[in-house]
Scaffold this motif. Structure first.
Motif, mmCIF file in Angstrom:
data_model
loop_
_atom_site.group_PDB
_atom_site.id
_atom_site.type_symbol
_atom_site.label_atom_id
_atom_site.label_comp_id
_atom_site.label_asym_id
_atom_site.label_seq_id
_atom_site.Cartn_x
_atom_site.Cartn_y
_atom_site.Cartn_z
ATOM 1 N N THR A 4 0.851 -1.186 0.000
ATOM 2 C CA THR A 4 0.000 0.000 0.000
ATOM 3 C C THR A 4 0.887 1.237 0.000
ATOM 4 O O THR A 4 2.076 1.168 0.295
ATOM 5 N N ARG A 5 0.254 2.358 -0.316
ATOM 6 C CA ARG A 5 0.923 3.655 -0.163
ATOM 7 C C ARG A 5 0.019 4.533 0.690
ATOM 8 O O ARG A 5 -1.191 4.596 0.461
ATOM 9 N N LEU A 15 -5.042 6.396 1.220
ATOM 10 C CA LEU A 15 -4.571 5.017 1.328
ATOM 11 C C LEU A 15 -4.787 4.350 -0.026
ATOM 12 O O LEU A 15 -5.918 4.150 -0.462
ATOM 13 N N GLU A 16 -3.680 4.032 -0.683
ATOM 14 C CA GLU A 16 -3.743 3.444 -2.029
ATOM 15 C C GLU A 16 -3.306 1.984 -1.975
ATOM 16 O O GLU A 16 -2.200 1.666 -1.524
ATOM 17 N N ASN A 32 -2.125 -6.586 6.630
ATOM 18 C CA ASN A 32 -1.397 -6.079 7.792
ATOM 19 C C ASN A 32 -1.167 -4.574 7.684
ATOM 20 O O ASN A 32 -1.262 -3.848 8.688
ATOM 21 N N GLU A 33 -0.886 -4.095 6.480
ATOM 22 C CA GLU A 33 -0.668 -2.664 6.300
ATOM 23 C C GLU A 33 -1.973 -1.882 6.457
ATOM 24 O O GLU A 33 -1.977 -0.777 7.018
ATOM 25 N N LEU A 34 -3.080 -2.454 5.986
ATOM 26 C CA LEU A 34 -4.382 -1.823 6.208
ATOM 27 C C LEU A 34 -4.675 -1.723 7.699
ATOM 28 O O LEU A 34 -5.134 -0.688 8.193
ATOM 29 N N ILE A 52 -9.775 5.910 0.207
ATOM 30 C CA ILE A 52 -9.209 4.603 -0.137
ATOM 31 C C ILE A 52 -9.356 4.415 -1.638
ATOM 32 O O ILE A 52 -10.448 4.589 -2.190
ATOM 33 N N THR A 53 -8.278 4.078 -2.310
ATOM 34 C CA THR A 53 -8.318 3.897 -3.758
ATOM 35 C C THR A 53 -7.336 2.803 -4.157
ATOM 36 O O THR A 53 -6.641 2.236 -3.312
#
Length: 260
Positions: A4-5, A15-16, A32-34, A52-53
């Motif tokens: 993710t970025r 949040l990409e 986990n990153e989410l 969120i995209t």
């Protein structure tokens, strides 16, 4: 971050999902990153909205089936894995700031479920939504049993889940899933405009409205009237409300305007 970025600009968190080579399919790293981002956002008062995209030409194609197939978990292992996922999902659903899903291309399976966890869905004409779980002999997850029936009603939710049929953007809008359809080239700008508008909103009012609407579907009339009374007492006593009333009486521009 690997899958993710995440960035914050002008009070808006972006949040990409960033696995475009896999159409942003959810794997363990991404989950986990989410979780980490949602945990961080929960207590970050400098952020007033989340977008969120997905990177590339997809929002999220669902769970990464290669990873699922090689997980090697037994029944209890899968239950524990879902319980961990549900911990941060509940935090996302209860986030006391607006969440906007900007959807281009497919939002399939858990990708559809993730979009449903947002307060608003802004989509392009080429967005496609599908509860695709039946195609692999699975059931909807990432909160879809909670969110989808509350948006489209139980009968339509069963149809979408059991048929695993694709829903294009216009039909999704007619069902109440999508709030707006915008051209591909303006999707991110429109999502950011909406998110930035909440810089002028009352954080307390936003939080109380989200909580009350969530409670309304499982509460009776008296409970909701009590929530309304308590919430109104809170907002009437805060500085934001006093300032907003003063601006209105003095014919000054309001602090919050929904961007047309």
């Amino acid at each position: 971050m690997e899958a993710t970025r995440y960035s914050v600009d002008n009070g808006v968190a972006l949040l990409e999902l960033n696995r475009p080579e896999r159409r942003n399919a959810l794997n363990e790293v991404m989950r986990n990153e989410l979780r980490d981002v949602v945990t961080q956002l929960r207590d970050d008062r400098n952020v007033h909205a989340l977008i969120i995209t997905g990177a590339g030409d997809a929002f999220c194609a669902g769970g990464d089936l290669k990873g699922i197939g090689s997980a090697g978990l037994d029944n209890q292992g899968w239950r524990n894995r879902m319980a961990d996922l549900h911990n941060w999902l509940k935090d996302l659903l209860a986030l006391d700031k607006p969440v906007i899903a900007a959807v281009d291309g497919p939002a399939y399976g858990a990708g559809f479920s993730l979009a449903l966890a947002a307060d608003f869905i802004i989509a392009t004409p080429r967005a496609r939504f599908c509860m695709s779980f039946m195609k692999v002999g699975a059931i909807p997850d990432l909160g879809a049993f909670y969110t989808l029936p509350r948006i489209v009603g139980p009968r339509r939710a069963k149809e979408l889940m059991l048929s695993a049929r694709e829903v294009k953007a216009e039909e999704a809008q007619s069902l109440g899933i999508v709030n707006e359809i915008v051209p591909v080239e303006t999707l991110q700008a429109r999502a950011r405009t909406l998110a930035e508008s909440f810089a002028g909103a009352s954080p307390l009012a936003v939080s109380l409205i989200k909580r009350a609407v969530t409670a309304s579907s499982i509460s009776d009339m008296n409970t909701m009237l009590d929530i309304e009374a308590m919430s109104q007492a809170l907002v009437f006593g805060c500085d934001y409300h006093h300032e907003a009333i003063s601006r209105f009486l003095n014919k000054q521009p309001p602090m919050f305007n929904w961007p047309e």
